[in-house]
Design an enzyme around this catalytic site. Structure first.
Site, PDB file in Angstrom:
ATOM      1  N   PRO A 292       0.776  -1.203   0.089  1.00 30.04           N
ATOM      2  CA  PRO A 292       0.054  -0.094  -0.094  1.00 30.04           C
ATOM      3  C   PRO A 292       0.850   1.347  -0.073  1.00 30.04           C
ATOM      4  CG  PRO A 292       0.036  -1.015   1.973  1.00 30.04           C
ATOM      5  CD  PRO A 292       0.514  -1.903   1.185  1.00 30.04           C
ATOM      6  N   LYS A 296      -1.266   2.743  -4.738  1.00 31.94           N
ATOM      7  CA  LYS A 296      -1.412   2.371  -6.384  1.00 31.94           C
ATOM      8  C   LYS A 296      -2.329   1.287  -6.348  1.00 31.94           C
ATOM      9  CE  LYS A 296       0.829   5.555  -7.747  1.00 31.94           C
ATOM     10  NZ  LYS A 296      -0.064   6.477  -7.697  1.00 31.94           N
ATOM     11  N   TYR A 384       3.422   9.408  -7.896  1.00 29.80           N
ATOM     12  CA  TYR A 384       2.124   9.518  -6.835  1.00 29.80           C
ATOM     13  C   TYR A 384       1.097   9.986  -7.473  1.00 29.80           C
ATOM     14  CZ  TYR A 384       0.543   9.442  -2.529  1.00 29.80           C
ATOM     15  OH  TYR A 384      -0.299   9.308  -1.153  1.00 29.80           O
TER      16      TYR A 384
END
Ligand code: APR
Ligand code: PHB
Length: 389
Positions: A292, A296, A384
């Site tokens: 985690p 994603k 990100y």
């Protein structure tokens, strides 16, 4: 019963796919093993990339997301005494949206119910048949009675423990896996978030993450042993451990309260290649898992759904099969980049049981490079906020 696309699994992947197809007049039936309440009781991650937000809007479920989602234009990476703010907006012109996966799923259920879409809950013994022929079908049992759905295509959206991946003969698929030697202990509490942005924190005691759902709902995680048990963790013990792992200025501000959910998740990287076999396509957790760190999981499921929905729409609207034939290759190209990013963030910020002093020096050097190098920050920001579809 006959439908164009049989969808196995009513998590976010299956629901989003069903909705995008429905809007183009393509019929589907969603088969879900659990009840709706069970699916909506699962607490999962909550950071949405722009690509997913756009898809949810296109699927007609953007209203609550636009009203309640919180835009984040950066995040904090903390390592020991070092704090680095990664400015997404400056590096990418993009932001992420904090909105719980549970809420995404709730919105998708509501949309499917509103349009009267076919949905069968509590199905048992789902089997995918003849996926390598032109006439695939799916069988299942509901309340002890057998049913059969004939279809053109099958979408395997049934998560890591589903049947879809297992329906591909073992000599036709290859699996890649890395299991990390720790888990994440997470709690949800009705307290204001400790900071306006997420904090990914690495300390001598291990990793911690400060996240949130809204102004009065916080989500926090700490790295724990992989065989740990939530019963070993009182709320007080959790808050103490969290305080020790995050920067002192935030630890002092931390507002604590009773947990309303507490659970442990193992960390794993996993990919199945290829993601299609004949007329069966795998989407989301059925095909791949990421740890985690970096958020994603849901976002990578969403890019699969994008490629698959586009491929099916091109097939039905224009008779163009190139998307269908190239689905696995296209999806995997993006999946592996998300795998790399999640693995890198996990490796950078966790304490590993067998970590040597050399390994720690490598983490420190990586963090120093990130601190001093705008290009490195831009790379983190690009990954990100989400790589382009
Ligand atoms: N038959 C029918 N449904 C099944 C079967 C089966 N044999 N096996 C599993 N399912 C259902 C599960 O009950 C679940 O609701 O399939 C659904 C799969 O949902 P998820 O596991 O949430 O997977 P997915 O929809 O791909 O969601 C993306 O990315 O990293 C994650 O947390 C993230 O869960 C999110 C996921
Ligand atoms: C969460 O809010 O649950 C969350 C956020 C970011 C992550 C993982 C989980 O990387």
């Amino acid at each position: 019963m006959r439908t164009q696309v049989a969808i196995v699994g009513g998590g976010p992947s299956g629901l989003l796919l069903a909705q995008l197809l429905h809007l183009q007049g393509i019929s589907s039936v969603v088969l879900e093993r659990k009840t709706k309440d069970y699916v909506l009781g699962r607490i999962r991650a909550g950071v949405l990339e722009v690509g997913l937000v756009d898809q949810l809007r296109a699927a007609g479920v953007g209203e609550r997301l636009d009203a309640d989602g919180i835009t984040h234009d950066g995040t904090v990476i903390s390592y020991g005494d070092e704090q680095i703010r990664i400015d997404f907006a400056a590096h990418t012109d993009q932001t992420v949206t904090v909105y719980g996966q549970t809420e995404v799923t709730r919105d998708l259920y509501a949309a499917r119910e509103e349009m009267g879409g076919a949905f069968v809950f509590e199905v048992e013994n789902v089997e995918i048949k003849d996926a390598d022929t032109d006439q695939p079908y799916v069988t299942y049992q509901k309340d002890g009675t057998g049913h059969r759905i004939d279809c053109d295509y099958v979408a395997g959206c049934d998560g890591f423990h589903g049947v879809s991946r297992q329906s591909i003969p073992t000599d036709k698929r290859k699996e890649f896996e890395k299991v990390y030697p720790f888990g994440w202990l997470g709690i949800l509490s009705e307290t204001p978030p400790v900071h306006e942005e997420l904090i990914y924190a690495s300390s001598d005691a291990g990793f911690a993450l400060c996240s949130m759902r809204n102004a009065n709902l916080s989500r926090y995680y700490i790295q724990c042993a992989m065989d740990d048990d939530v019963r070993n963790w009182s709320d007080d013990a959790f808050w103490d451990a969290l305080r020790r792992r995050i920067p002192a200025e935030h630890a002092e501000m931390l507002v604590t309260g009773p947990s309303i959910e507490k659970s442990i998740a193992p960390l794993r990287s996993f990919v199945c290649e290829p993601m299609q076999w004949g007329r069966l396509f795998l989407c989301g957790d059925a095909a791949h898992i990421v740890p985690p760190t970096g958020a994603k999981g849901l976002n990578t499921a969403a890019s699969d759904v994008h490629y698959l929905s586009q491929a099916l729409i091109a097939h039905y609207k224009d008779g163009d099969n190139s998307g269908i034939e190239g689905y696995s290759q296209k999806a995997l190209a993006r999946v592996w980049k998300a795998e790399r990013f999640s693995w890198w963030m996990t490796s950078l910020l966790h304490r590993f049981p067998d970590q040597s002093e050399f390994d720690i020096k490598m983490q420190q050097a990586d963090v120093a490079f990130l601190r001093d190098n705008a290009n490195a920050q831009a790379v983190l920001a690009q990954n990100y906020v989400g790589l382009p579809y």
